[in-house]
Structure formats: structure tokens, C-alpha cells
Design a protein around this motif. Structure first.
Motif, PDB file in Angstrom:
ATOM      1  N   LYS A  27       2.889  58.201  44.880  1.00 19.97           N
ATOM      2  CA  LYS A  27       2.713  59.769  43.744  1.00 19.97           C
ATOM      3  C   LYS A  27       2.724  58.569  42.490  1.00 19.97           C
ATOM      4  O   LYS A  27       2.113  59.119  41.640  1.00 19.97           O
ATOM      5  CB  LYS A  27       3.623  60.681  44.467  1.00 19.97           C
ATOM      6  N   ASP A  28       3.112  57.784  42.251  1.00 20.17           N
ATOM      7  CA  ASP A  28       3.277  56.622  41.126  1.00 20.17           C
ATOM      8  C   ASP A  28       1.533  55.934  41.172  1.00 20.17           C
ATOM      9  O   ASP A  28       1.638  55.320  39.573  1.00 20.17           O
ATOM     10  CB  ASP A  28       4.219  56.246  41.316  1.00 20.17           C
ATOM     11  N   ARG A  29       1.302  55.977  42.183  1.00 20.04           N
ATOM     12  CA  ARG A  29       0.087  55.097  41.839  1.00 20.04           C
ATOM     13  C   ARG A  29      -0.553  55.982  41.638  1.00 20.04           C
ATOM     14  O   ARG A  29      -2.204  55.471  42.726  1.00 20.04           O
ATOM     15  CB  ARG A  29       0.153  54.409  43.266  1.00 20.04           C
ATOM     16  N   ASN A  30      -0.894  57.269  41.203  1.00 10.98           N
ATOM     17  CA  ASN A  30      -2.626  58.147  41.068  1.00 10.98           C
ATOM     18  C   ASN A  30      -2.829  58.699  41.823  1.00 10.98           C
ATOM     19  O   ASN A  30      -4.027  58.526  42.665  1.00 10.98           O
ATOM     20  CB  ASN A  30      -4.061  56.966  40.246  1.00 10.98           C
TER      21      ASN A  30
END
Length: 78
Positions: A27-30
Motif C-alpha cells: 500500500k505504501d508503494r502506490n
């Protein structure tokens, strides 16, 4: 990722922990998930009640049209 599922679908529900793990990992990688419910007309309560139990923390949509769902038809989901 577009994820087709329904509250009445045992294999879908069994796979939800895998989707949750993927979402948490990326989720923190687009990366995000859009869940499209294939629940039936009159199934809104079942659809909405299942979400908190499975910890599905992303956007969910449904037109409650079962296999006639417009997005499912667009993607050829069956």
C-alpha cells in the motif's frame, strides 16, 4: 488491483486474507485494491456486514446486480 468477490462466495472470503496481506505489503508503494461486490439485489446488508469482519481497508463498490454487474461484464468476470 480490481478484486471481484461476494459475501456469499466461500472461496472469495477464504482468499481475502491473501488480498489483505498484499495490500498491507504494497500500500505504501502506490498500490491499492478496488473491491467489486457481486452480491445480489437485496444483499446490501450482507455485503456491508462482511467487510469489517475481513478487515478489507480499501474502497468497495457494488451495484447489487449479481452477475449483471457492469464492472464484471466490462472485465469479463464470471
Amino acid at each position: 488491483m480490481v478484486d471481484f468477490w461476494a459475501s456469499w462466495c466461500g472461496p472469495c472470503r477464504a482468499g481475502n486474507p491473501n488480498v489483505v496481506a498484499m495490500y498491507i505489503k504494497y500500500k505504501d508503494r502506490n498500490f491499492t485494491v478496488l473491491s467489486v461486490s457481486l452480491d445480489q439485489p437485496g444483499g446490501k446488508k450482507a455485503w456491508l456486514d462482511e467487510d469489517p469482519q475481513d478487515h478489507l481497508a480499501w474502497t468497495h463498490v457494488s451495484d447489487l446486480q449479481f452477475w449483471n454487474n457492469a464492472v464484471a461484464k466490462l472485465y469479463g468476470a464470471n
